[in-house]
Motif scaffolding. Structure first.
Motif, PDB file in Angstrom:
ATOM      1  N   ASP A 207       0.811  -1.222   0.223  1.00  0.00           N
ATOM      2  CA  ASP A 207       0.082  -0.201  -0.039  1.00  0.00           C
ATOM      3  C   ASP A 207       0.690   1.280   0.038  1.00  0.00           C
ATOM      4  OD1 ASP A 207       0.943  -0.514   2.605  1.00  0.00           O
ATOM      5  OD2 ASP A 207      -1.020   0.474   3.590  1.00  0.00           O
ATOM      6  N   ARG A 208       2.020   1.149   0.868  1.00  0.00           N
ATOM      7  CA  ARG A 208       3.095   2.483   0.589  1.00  0.00           C
ATOM      8  C   ARG A 208       3.578   2.343  -0.651  1.00  0.00           C
ATOM      9  NH1 ARG A 208       3.283   5.986   4.833  1.00  0.00           N
ATOM     10  NH2 ARG A 208       2.420   4.752   6.956  1.00  0.00           N
ATOM     11  N   GLN A 209       3.842   1.273  -1.330  1.00  0.00           N
ATOM     12  CA  GLN A 209       4.527   1.486  -2.698  1.00  0.00           C
ATOM     13  C   GLN A 209       3.423   1.963  -3.682  1.00  0.00           C
ATOM     14  OE1 GLN A 209       6.875  -1.588  -4.339  1.00  0.00           O
ATOM     15  NE2 GLN A 209       6.557  -3.014  -2.372  1.00  0.00           N
ATOM     16  N   LYS A 210       2.484   1.673  -3.400  1.00  0.00           N
ATOM     17  CA  LYS A 210       1.189   2.366  -4.467  1.00  0.00           C
ATOM     18  C   LYS A 210       1.151   3.670  -4.087  1.00  0.00           C
ATOM     19  CE  LYS A 210      -3.571   1.561  -6.011  1.00  0.00           C
ATOM     20  NZ  LYS A 210      -4.718   0.782  -5.958  1.00  0.00           N
ATOM     21  N   ARG A 306      15.194   8.680 -14.502  1.00  0.00           N
ATOM     22  CA  ARG A 306      16.398   8.162 -13.765  1.00  0.00           C
ATOM     23  C   ARG A 306      17.381   9.483 -13.690  1.00  0.00           C
ATOM     24  NH1 ARG A 306      16.316   2.291 -13.594  1.00  0.00           N
ATOM     25  NH2 ARG A 306      14.566   1.538 -14.615  1.00  0.00           N
ATOM     26  N   ARG A 307      17.054  10.595 -13.943  1.00  0.00           N
ATOM     27  CA  ARG A 307      17.982  11.715 -13.924  1.00  0.00           C
ATOM     28  C   ARG A 307      18.309  11.884 -12.418  1.00  0.00           C
ATOM     29  NH1 ARG A 307      18.993  14.499 -18.482  1.00  0.00           N
ATOM     30  NH2 ARG A 307      19.477  16.314 -17.102  1.00  0.00           N
ATOM     31  N   PRO A 308      19.513  12.717 -12.023  1.00  0.00           N
ATOM     32  CA  PRO A 308      19.786  13.176 -10.596  1.00  0.00           C
ATOM     33  C   PRO A 308      18.743  14.014 -10.251  1.00  0.00           C
ATOM     34  CG  PRO A 308      21.683  12.838 -12.028  1.00  0.00           C
ATOM     35  CD  PRO A 308      20.602  12.671 -13.045  1.00  0.00           C
ATOM     36  N   GLU A 309      18.214  15.036 -11.155  1.00  0.00           N
ATOM     37  CA  GLU A 309      17.285  16.010 -11.038  1.00  0.00           C
ATOM     38  C   GLU A 309      16.026  15.484 -10.453  1.00  0.00           C
ATOM     39  OE1 GLU A 309      20.309  17.295 -13.769  1.00  0.00           O
ATOM     40  OE2 GLU A 309      18.819  15.754 -13.880  1.00  0.00           O
ATOM     41  N   PHE A 310      15.446  14.237 -10.815  1.00  0.00           N
ATOM     42  CA  PHE A 310      14.284  13.897 -10.867  1.00  0.00           C
ATOM     43  C   PHE A 310      14.273  13.370  -9.492  1.00  0.00           C
ATOM     44  CE2 PHE A 310      11.301  10.224 -10.458  1.00  0.00           C
ATOM     45  CZ  PHE A 310      10.193  10.739 -11.126  1.00  0.00           C
ATOM     46  N   TRP A 311      15.451  12.689  -8.930  1.00  0.00           N
ATOM     47  CA  TRP A 311      15.445  12.205  -7.770  1.00  0.00           C
ATOM     48  C   TRP A 311      15.690  13.254  -6.482  1.00  0.00           C
ATOM     49  CZ3 TRP A 311      13.309   8.021  -6.209  1.00  0.00           C
ATOM     50  CH2 TRP A 311      12.873   7.196  -7.074  1.00  0.00           C
ATOM     51  N   GLN A 312      16.243  14.660  -7.000  1.00  0.00           N
ATOM     52  CA  GLN A 312      16.329  15.601  -6.232  1.00  0.00           C
ATOM     53  C   GLN A 312      14.850  15.997  -5.651  1.00  0.00           C
ATOM     54  OE1 GLN A 312      18.535  17.127  -4.640  1.00  0.00           O
ATOM     55  NE2 GLN A 312      20.464  16.631  -5.982  1.00  0.00           N
ATOM     56  N   PHE A 313      14.052  15.711  -6.686  1.00  0.00           N
ATOM     57  CA  PHE A 313      12.622  16.121  -6.353  1.00  0.00           C
ATOM     58  C   PHE A 313      11.967  14.896  -5.740  1.00  0.00           C
ATOM     59  CE2 PHE A 313       8.805  14.520  -8.906  1.00  0.00           C
ATOM     60  CZ  PHE A 313       7.977  14.960  -8.146  1.00  0.00           C
ATOM     61  N   ALA A 314      11.910  13.665  -6.354  1.00  0.00           N
ATOM     62  CA  ALA A 314      11.326  12.592  -5.786  1.00  0.00           C
ATOM     63  C   ALA A 314      11.780  11.992  -4.417  1.00  0.00           C
ATOM     64  CB  ALA A 314      11.148  11.608  -6.862  1.00  0.00           C
ATOM     65  N   LEU A 315      13.103  11.956  -4.128  1.00  0.00           N
ATOM     66  CA  LEU A 315      13.492  11.442  -2.773  1.00  0.00           C
ATOM     67  C   LEU A 315      12.858  11.888  -1.776  1.00  0.00           C
ATOM     68  CD1 LEU A 315      15.412   9.369  -1.666  1.00  0.00           C
ATOM     69  CD2 LEU A 315      17.094  10.976  -1.568  1.00  0.00           C
ATOM     70  N   PRO A 316      12.802  13.266  -1.586  1.00  0.00           N
ATOM     71  CA  PRO A 316      11.764  13.278  -0.260  1.00  0.00           C
ATOM     72  C   PRO A 316      10.560  12.727  -0.021  1.00  0.00           C
ATOM     73  CG  PRO A 316      12.791  15.324  -1.154  1.00  0.00           C
ATOM     74  CD  PRO A 316      13.124  14.231  -2.031  1.00  0.00           C
ATOM     75  N   LEU A 317       9.749  12.441  -1.225  1.00  0.00           N
ATOM     76  CA  LEU A 317       8.550  11.802  -1.083  1.00  0.00           C
ATOM     77  C   LEU A 317       8.611  10.330  -0.904  1.00  0.00           C
ATOM     78  CD1 LEU A 317       6.666  12.858  -4.444  1.00  0.00           C
ATOM     79  CD2 LEU A 317       5.839  13.208  -1.911  1.00  0.00           C
ATOM     80  N   ALA A 318       9.890   9.788  -1.243  1.00  0.00           N
ATOM     81  CA  ALA A 318      10.083   8.373  -1.140  1.00  0.00           C
ATOM     82  C   ALA A 318      10.520   8.298   0.374  1.00  0.00           C
ATOM     83  CB  ALA A 318      11.383   7.738  -2.192  1.00  0.00           C
TER      84      ALA A 318
END
Length: 496
Positions: A207-210, A306-318
Motif C-alpha cells: 500500500d505504501r509502494q502504491k 532516472r536523472r539526478p534532478e528527478f531524484w532531487q525532487f522525488a526522494l523526499p516523497l520516497a
C-alpha cells in the motif's frame, strides 16, 4: 457524403474497440481463472464483428469517394490513415481473426499458469498453434501488402519500419554494446569502490509502494479523472484515451522495479491521454505505432525518471512514504543506474536491455519465416543469451522464452519497437533540451509543465497524421540517429 459515412463507421468501430479494450483489461486484472473460456469466446466474436464492419467491400468505394471530396487537411489525413488501416484489415478474413483471437487468449491464459511452473512441454502445443497462425497471418498480409512476411508483421506495430533497416541499426548497436557494457561495468566498479552501494531496508508494504507510485504519476501529469492504476501478472498500459488503465506488479523485498515500471507505463498513459480530441474516433488521431509509443514510455522512465534532478525532487516523497531514512540522491542513482547482465527483459537496465530485444527480434524472424521450429526456441534462446549476455537459460524456461507475454498473445513484430523507441527517446530529449535549456532545473523543482508542453506540441498532438520518420524529423530536425542514444549511455554510465 462519403466522408460522413466513414465518420459514422469510425464512431461505431471506436465503440467496439472500447469494449474490447476494457474486456481485455478486466481479463488481465480482475477476471477469475474460470472465466477464461467464455471471455475468449466473447472477445473473438467482438473482434470478428469489428473486422467484418471495418473491412466490408463497399468501404473501398467510400474511401475513393471521400478522397475526391473537398476536405480540410485534418480530414484528408484522417482518410489517408483510414485507407492504410483498411488495406491492412482486408488482408485477413473475419473467420481467421475470430480463430486467432480465441487461440491467442487461450494461449496467454495457459502461459500465466505454466510459466510459474517452468513447464515448457505443456506450453509447447499451444505455442506451436500460435506460431502457425502467425505464419498464416504473415503470408496473407505479405501477399496483399507486397512485403516480405516478417516486414508485413512489423508493419502492424510500427508502420513504415522495414527489417533490413532494423537489422542494420541493430547490428551497429550490438557492436557498440559489445564494447560499451564491459566499460560501463568497470566504471560502475570504480564508483562503488569510492561509494559502496547502500541497500534499502525492507520489507516495503504494497500500500505504501502504491501511494508513492500514485504521487509520482500525478506529479508528472497523469490525469486520474481519465485513468487508474491496478495490479496484473505483467505490467501494461491499456484501455482507451478517455479511460487509460495501467498496471504494475509489486514485490515487498524491494520497490524500485515496481516504481520504475509505473513510471514507464505512465509514459504510455500520458501519450494516450494527450492525443487529439478532434476527430478522436478516427485512426489518424490514435497513437503512431509502438515504436513511438515506446519512445514515450522510455522518455518518461529513462530520460526523465532516472536523472539526478528527478531524484532531487522525488526522494523526499520516497523518504516520507517508504521511510527511507538516511538515503541520499547518490544512493538512489546507484540503484537506478545499476548495470548488470540479467535474465529478465523487463528488469534489465537500459544498457543491457537492447540485447534482450535483439535476441527476440532475431528469433521471431526465424519463427515467422519457418527457419526455426517452436520446439527449438529454448536451445537457440540459450545460445544467444550466452553469446550476448554471458548467461545460460538451459532448462530455465520461465526466465527464458516463457518470460514475455508477447509471443503467447501472438504479438510477433512488436519487439523491435522497444529499442527503436529508446533511440527515439534519446533523440527527443536532445531536441527538448535545445528548446527548453533549463529543463533539468524544472525537473528538480518537480515542474513538468514545459516538458509536457513540448511533448504535446511535437509528438502527442501529431498522433498518426504523419509517419514515424516524419514526426521525428519535424520534432528533432533530423531522421532517427542512433548517435543520440549512444552518447546518452556514455554520459550516464561511463562517468568515473
Amino acid at each position: 457524403m462519403s466522408f460522413a459515412e466513414l465518420d459514422h463507421l469510425c464512431r461505431r468501430l471506436e465503440a467496439l474497440d472500447h469494449a474490447q479494450a476494457m474486456l481485455g483489461v478486466d481479463e488481465a486484472v480482475s477476471m477469475p481463472e474460470g472465466g477464461g473460456e467464455k471471455r475468449a469466446e466473447a472477445m473473438s466474436v467482438l473482434a470478428s464483428m469489428a473486422h467484418e464492419m471495418a473491412s466490408a467491400p463497399h468501404i473501398a468505394d467510400w474511401i475513393a469517394a471521400a478522397e475526391a471530396e473537398d476536405l480540410d487537411a485534418g480530414q484528408r489525413a484522417a482518410v489517408a490513415e483510414f485507407k492504410r488501416g483498411y488495406i491492412n484489415r482486408t488482408c485477413l478474413s473475419s473467420q481467421f481473426v475470430a480463430r486467432q483471437v480465441n487461440a491467442r487468449m487461450r494461449c496467454e491464459q495457459l502461459w500465466r499458469s505454466l510459466r510459474a511452473r517452468n513447464d515448457w512441454n505443456d506450453f509447447l502445443p499451444s505455442f506451436e498453434n500460435i506460431v502457425a497462425l502467425a505464419r498464416e497471418e504473415a503470408a496473407c498480409r505479405a501477399e496483399v501488402l507486397k512485403l516480405p512476411p516478417y516486414d508485413a508483421m512489423v508493419e502492424q506495430y510500427d508502420p513504415g519500419s522495414r527489417t533490413a533497416e532494423i537489422v542494420r541499426v541493430f547490428a551497429d548497436l550490438k557492436s557498440f554494446l559489445k564494447g560499451f557494457i564491459p566499460e560501463a561495468l568497470e566504471a560502475q566498479a570504480r564508483r562503488r569502490a569510492k561509494r559502496p552501494l547502500k541497500g534499502f531496508a525492507g520489507p516495503f508494504a504494497i500500500d505504501r509502494q502504491k501511494q508513492l507510485g500514485l504521487a509520482l504519476m500525478k506529479a508528472v501529469g497523469f490525469d486520474f479523472d481519465h485513468g487508474r492504476l491496478d495490479v496484473s501478472h505483467h505490467p501494461f498500459c491499456g484501455g482507451v484515451p478517455s479511460d487509460v488503465r495501467m498496471t504494475t506488479r509489486y514485490r515487498t523485498d524491494e520497490f524500485l522495479s515496481s516504481l520504475m515500471g509505473i513510471l514507464h507505463e505512465t509514459g504510455h498513459g500520458l501519450y494516450e491521454q494527450n492525443l487529439p480530441h478532434d476527430l478522436g474516433h478516427w485512426p489518424s488521431t490514435k497513437a503512431r505505432g509502438m515504436a513511438m509509443h515506446e519512445s514515450q514510455s522510455l522518455f518518461q522512465e529513462m530520460q526523465l525518471s532516472r536523472r539526478p534532478e528527478f531524484w532531487q525532487f522525488a526522494l523526499p516523497l520516497a523518504r516520507d512514504i517508504l521511510g527511507l531514512a538516511g538515503v541520499e540522491v547518490e544512493d538512489m542513482l546507484g540503484h537506478v543506474h545499476h548495470v548488470e547482465r540479467g535474465f529478465i527483459r523487463v528488469d534489465a537496465d537500459e544498457a543491457t536491455y537492447p540485447l534482450h530485444v535483439i535476441l527476440r527480434f532475431e528469433i521471431e524472424q526465424d519463427l515467422i519465416t519457418g527457419k526455426l521450429a517452436p520446439k527449438d526456441v529454448p536451445d537457440v534462446w540459450d545460445a544467444k543469451m550466452q553469446e550476448y549476455l554471458g548467461l545460460s537459460t538451459a532448462g530455465n524456461y520461465s526466465d527464458g522464452p516463457m518470460q514475455d507475454v508477447h509471443w503467447p498473445s501472438g504479438a510477433f513484430g512488436y519487439f523491435p519497437s522497444y529499442t527503436l523507441g529508446a533511440m527515439m527517446a534519446a533523440q527527443q530529449w536532445a531536441a527538448l533540451e535545445r528548446a527548453v535549456p533549463d529543463a533539468a532545473v524544472q525537473i528538480e523543482r518537480g515542474d513538468f509543465a514545459a516538458i509536457n508542453a513540448w511533448r504535446k506540441e511535437h509528438i502527442w498532438s501529431k498522433a498518426s497524421m504523419f509517419s514515424t520518420p516524419e514526426i521525428m524529423r519535424r520534432a528533432t530536425g533530423e531522421p532517427l540517429n542512433a548517435r543520440h542514444f549512444e552518447e546518452h549511455l556514455k554520459r550516464r554510465y561511463l562517468a568515473a
